[in-house]
Structures are given as C-alpha cells and as structure tokens.
Design a protein around this motif. Structure first.
Motif, PDB file in Angstrom:
ATOM      1  N   UNK A   1       0.830  -1.203   0.000  1.00 26.83           N
ATOM      2  CA  UNK A   1       0.000   0.000   0.000  1.00 26.83           C
ATOM      3  C   UNK A   1       0.868   1.259   0.000  1.00 26.83           C
ATOM      4  N   UNK A   2       1.988   1.220   0.693  1.00 27.39           N
ATOM      5  CA  UNK A   2       2.895   2.367   0.696  1.00 27.39           C
ATOM      6  C   UNK A   2       3.429   2.639  -0.712  1.00 27.39           C
ATOM      7  N   UNK A   3       3.753   1.568  -1.452  1.00 19.87           N
ATOM      8  CA  UNK A   3       4.225   1.730  -2.825  1.00 19.87           C
ATOM      9  C   UNK A   3       3.149   2.349  -3.717  1.00 19.87           C
ATOM     10  N   UNK A   4       1.901   1.877  -3.547  1.00 21.51           N
ATOM     11  CA  UNK A   4       0.784   2.452  -4.314  1.00 21.51           C
ATOM     12  C   UNK A   4       0.589   3.923  -3.960  1.00 21.51           C
ATOM     13  N   UNK A   5       0.684   4.225  -2.677  1.00 22.68           N
ATOM     14  CA  UNK A   5       0.505   5.606  -2.215  1.00 22.68           C
ATOM     15  C   UNK A   5       1.565   6.525  -2.794  1.00 22.68           C
ATOM     16  N   UNK A   6       2.817   6.103  -2.734  1.00 25.78           N
ATOM     17  CA  UNK A   6       3.906   6.938  -3.252  1.00 25.78           C
ATOM     18  C   UNK A   6       3.792   7.138  -4.762  1.00 25.78           C
ATOM     19  N   UNK A   7       3.383   6.080  -5.464  1.00 21.74           N
ATOM     20  CA  UNK A   7       3.233   6.195  -6.922  1.00 21.74           C
ATOM     21  C   UNK A   7       2.156   7.208  -7.290  1.00 21.74           C
ATOM     22  N   UNK A   8       0.991   7.102  -6.647  1.00 17.36           N
ATOM     23  CA  UNK A   8      -0.113   8.020  -6.946  1.00 17.36           C
ATOM     24  C   UNK A   8       0.237   9.445  -6.547  1.00 17.36           C
ATOM     25  N   UNK A   9       0.850   9.614  -5.385  1.00 15.48           N
ATOM     26  CA  UNK A   9       1.185  10.955  -4.918  1.00 15.48           C
ATOM     27  C   UNK A   9       2.258  11.603  -5.791  1.00 15.48           C
ATOM     28  N   UNK A  10       3.254  10.814  -6.207  1.00  9.11           N
ATOM     29  CA  UNK A  10       4.318  11.367  -7.050  1.00  9.11           C
ATOM     30  C   UNK A  10       3.779  11.787  -8.421  1.00  9.11           C
ATOM     31  N   UNK A  11       2.896  10.972  -8.999  1.00  8.76           N
ATOM     32  CA  UNK A  11       2.313  11.325 -10.300  1.00  8.76           C
ATOM     33  C   UNK A  11       1.469  12.591 -10.193  1.00  8.76           C
ATOM     34  N   UNK A  12       0.654  12.689  -9.143  1.00  9.39           N
ATOM     35  CA  UNK A  12      -0.167  13.883  -8.955  1.00  9.39           C
ATOM     36  C   UNK A  12       0.698  15.108  -8.665  1.00  9.39           C
ATOM     37  N   UNK A  13       1.794  14.912  -7.938  1.00  9.12           N
ATOM     38  CA  UNK A  13       2.693  16.039  -7.647  1.00  9.12           C
ATOM     39  C   UNK A  13       3.316  16.592  -8.931  1.00  9.12           C
ATOM     40  N   UNK A  14       3.624  15.719  -9.875  1.00 12.34           N
ATOM     41  CA  UNK A  14       4.177  16.179 -11.154  1.00 12.34           C
ATOM     42  C   UNK A  14       3.168  17.042 -11.909  1.00 12.34           C
TER      43      UNK A  14
ATOM     44  N   UNK B   1       1.269  26.210 -20.541  1.00 13.64           N
ATOM     45  CA  UNK B   1       1.155  27.407 -19.714  1.00 13.64           C
ATOM     46  C   UNK B   1       0.643  27.042 -18.323  1.00 13.64           C
ATOM     47  N   UNK B   2       1.129  27.736 -17.303  1.00  7.96           N
ATOM     48  CA  UNK B   2       0.638  27.459 -15.937  1.00  7.96           C
ATOM     49  C   UNK B   2      -0.818  27.888 -15.792  1.00  7.96           C
ATOM     50  N   UNK B   3      -1.669  26.951 -15.465  1.00  9.68           N
ATOM     51  CA  UNK B   3      -3.100  27.256 -15.349  1.00  9.68           C
ATOM     52  C   UNK B   3      -3.452  27.810 -13.971  1.00  9.68           C
ATOM     53  N   UNK B   4      -2.513  27.714 -13.038  1.00 10.88           N
ATOM     54  CA  UNK B   4      -2.817  28.168 -11.682  1.00 10.88           C
ATOM     55  C   UNK B   4      -2.952  29.683 -11.591  1.00 10.88           C
ATOM     56  N   UNK B   5      -2.485  30.401 -12.618  1.00 11.37           N
ATOM     57  CA  UNK B   5      -2.682  31.852 -12.631  1.00 11.37           C
ATOM     58  C   UNK B   5      -4.157  32.206 -12.758  1.00 11.37           C
ATOM     59  N   UNK B   6      -4.913  31.331 -13.417  1.00 14.54           N
ATOM     60  CA  UNK B   6      -6.359  31.546 -13.543  1.00 14.54           C
ATOM     61  C   UNK B   6      -7.132  30.700 -12.520  1.00 14.54           C
ATOM     62  N   UNK B   7      -6.747  29.446 -12.370  1.00 14.95           N
ATOM     63  CA  UNK B   7      -7.461  28.536 -11.480  1.00 14.95           C
ATOM     64  C   UNK B   7      -6.674  28.363 -10.178  1.00 14.95           C
ATOM     65  N   UNK B   8      -6.583  29.429  -9.415  1.00 12.78           N
ATOM     66  CA  UNK B   8      -5.803  29.405  -8.177  1.00 12.78           C
ATOM     67  C   UNK B   8      -6.381  28.479  -7.121  1.00 12.78           C
ATOM     68  N   UNK B   9      -7.689  28.545  -6.912  1.00 10.21           N
ATOM     69  CA  UNK B   9      -8.326  27.689  -5.895  1.00 10.21           C
ATOM     70  C   UNK B   9      -8.237  26.215  -6.275  1.00 10.21           C
ATOM     71  N   UNK B  10      -8.360  25.943  -7.564  1.00  6.83           N
ATOM     72  CA  UNK B  10      -8.253  24.567  -8.061  1.00  6.83           C
ATOM     73  C   UNK B  10      -6.878  23.987  -7.743  1.00  6.83           C
ATOM     74  N   UNK B  11      -5.847  24.751  -8.040  1.00  7.32           N
ATOM     75  CA  UNK B  11      -4.484  24.283  -7.797  1.00  7.32           C
ATOM     76  C   UNK B  11      -4.187  24.172  -6.307  1.00  7.32           C
ATOM     77  N   UNK B  12      -4.727  25.088  -5.531  1.00 10.32           N
ATOM     78  CA  UNK B  12      -4.492  25.039  -4.093  1.00 10.32           C
ATOM     79  C   UNK B  12      -5.123  23.793  -3.478  1.00 10.32           C
TER      80      UNK B  12
ATOM     81  N   UNK C   1       0.684  18.762 -10.536  1.00 12.37           N
ATOM     82  CA  UNK C   1       0.538  20.010  -9.775  1.00 12.37           C
ATOM     83  C   UNK C   1       1.688  20.953 -10.088  1.00 12.37           C
ATOM     84  N   UNK C   2       2.899  20.404 -10.209  1.00 15.10           N
ATOM     85  CA  UNK C   2       4.057  21.240 -10.538  1.00 15.10           C
ATOM     86  C   UNK C   2       3.874  21.896 -11.904  1.00 15.10           C
ATOM     87  N   UNK C   3       3.426  21.113 -12.880  1.00 16.41           N
ATOM     88  CA  UNK C   3       3.189  21.685 -14.212  1.00 16.41           C
ATOM     89  C   UNK C   3       2.081  22.729 -14.178  1.00 16.41           C
ATOM     90  N   UNK C   4       1.062  22.483 -13.367  1.00 25.69           N
ATOM     91  CA  UNK C   4      -0.029  23.453 -13.268  1.00 25.69           C
ATOM     92  C   UNK C   4       0.455  24.774 -12.676  1.00 25.69           C
TER      93      UNK C   4
END
Length: 213
Positions: free
Chosen positions: A144-157, A172-183, A159-162
């Motif tokens: 389960x820890x491996x599954x957790x790290x895989x999902x979190x790392x993919x989502x973190x990537x 383009x970074x979408x967080x300039x428009x969708x700030x609450x979404x990215x937060x 979020x970084x692009x956003x």
C-alpha cells in the motif's frame, strides 16, 4: 605413613571437597541467574511489543485520517472562473486530468485498507507475541505504501506543471487563472505524502516488533 602425612592428605582432600562445593554453588547461582533471566525477558519483550502495537494502532488512525483527507480534498477540487459568456464557461474539475482521477481512486483504496487493518492492529495489542497478524500487516503495508507513493508522485508532477508550466512544450501554468483549483489539488497531494510517510514508519515499527520476538 606418618601422622603428619595423614593430616596433610586429609587437609588436601578437605580443600578439594570445598573447592568442588564452591564450584557447584557457583554453577547453581549461574543457572538460577539464567532461569531468572529466561523468566524476566519474555515479560519485558511482551511489554515492549505491546507498546509498539499501541503505537502502530495510533499511527494507523493518523494515516487513515490523512488518506481520507487527501481523498475528500481531491474529490472537491473544482473551480469555475467568474467570467463566462452565454456559450462558454471556464470550469476545471479533478476528473479533467486522468492522473487526478487515478489519485482519487488510489487514496480511496488506501483509506479502505487502513480502516480494515485496524482490527488486525488491535489483535496485536491483545496478543503482543503473535507474529502472524504483524507479518500480514507488514507485507500489505509495504504494498500500500508503494501504491501511495506512486499516486502521490504522479499527482505532484501534474501540480508542478499546473503551477509552473513548461515553456519548452508550450504548456502554460493554469494556476494563474485557477488558483483555488491548484491550491486544493496541492493540499490533497500533501496529505497523501503524509499518509505515505506514516505508512513507511508503520513498516519500520512492525519490522522492529518482529525482530524483538
């Protein structure tokens, strides 16, 4: 044989007998010490394992809370921009990005597993010397820890692009428009990493408890 020789041999025999008695007494003392240790050590190990089992149960509750927080936060990740026309509406939801959808499913599974693992952790508190439930938990915790790290790392990537975009790929970074979404998405990822950290600590606790048995 003279009287002096008889007395000397008698004294030597008495000395040898006393030495043997002392050796027997010392062996008896050593054996008693060993028997006392063999009685005390299991109790100390049981008490120690019980403390580790209680720590395991508390950490599982914390990991469950973190995984549920990540799941709920990602599920509520959406934002509608205030400016829209009659035909176009700028809206962003978590299921617009497949990685976030996979993240939600993974953390839902992790939350369910952690809830189901609580009874096994409680059994380890009641029976601190039971190796079966603890071995079962350490194997599944690792998976389960491996599954957790895989999902979190993919989502973190994502979020970084956003947040930062990628000029080479014209993303383009979408967080300039969708700030609450990215937060909201960032908060879910952080909560998931917290759950992963607690799971890794759970594996260490279980391994240490098994070593003490």
């Amino acid at each position: 044989m003279s009287a002096d020789q008889k007395m000397s041999s008698s004294t030597e025999a008495t000395t040898i007998t006393l030495d043997r008695q002392e050796d027997d007494n010392s062996k008896t003392t050593i054996n008693k010490g060993k028997s006392i240790k063999s009685i005390v050590n299991p109790k100390a190990a049981t008490s120690h394992n019980k403390g580790l089992s209680i720590l395991d149960f508390v950490l599982r509750l914390l990991a469950t809370a973190a995984a549920l927080a990540a799941t709920a936060t990602m599920a509520s990740t959406q934002q509608v921009l205030p400016f829209f026309t009659q035909f176009f509406q700028f809206r962003a939801e978590y299921n617009d990005i497949p990685t976030f959808s996979s993240f939600l499913i993974a953390n839902g599974v992790i939350s369910g597993y952690l809830v189901l693992s609580l009874p096994f952790s409680f059994v380890c508190i009641v029976r601190p010397r039971a190796a079966g439930p603890r071995l079962f938990l350490i194997v599944l915790d690792t998976v389960i820890m491996a599954v957790n790290l895989t999902a979190a790392a993919a989502a973190a990537a994502i979020v970084y692009l956003a947040h930062n975009g990628n000029s080479n790929a014209n993303w383009f970074p979408i967080c300039q428009q969708f700030g609450d979404y990215c937060q909201s998405a960032s908060g879910a990822v952080v909560a998931s990493f917290v759950a992963a950290a607690i799971l890794s600590f759970l594996v260490l606790v279980s391994a240490f408890a098994l070593r003490r048995m």
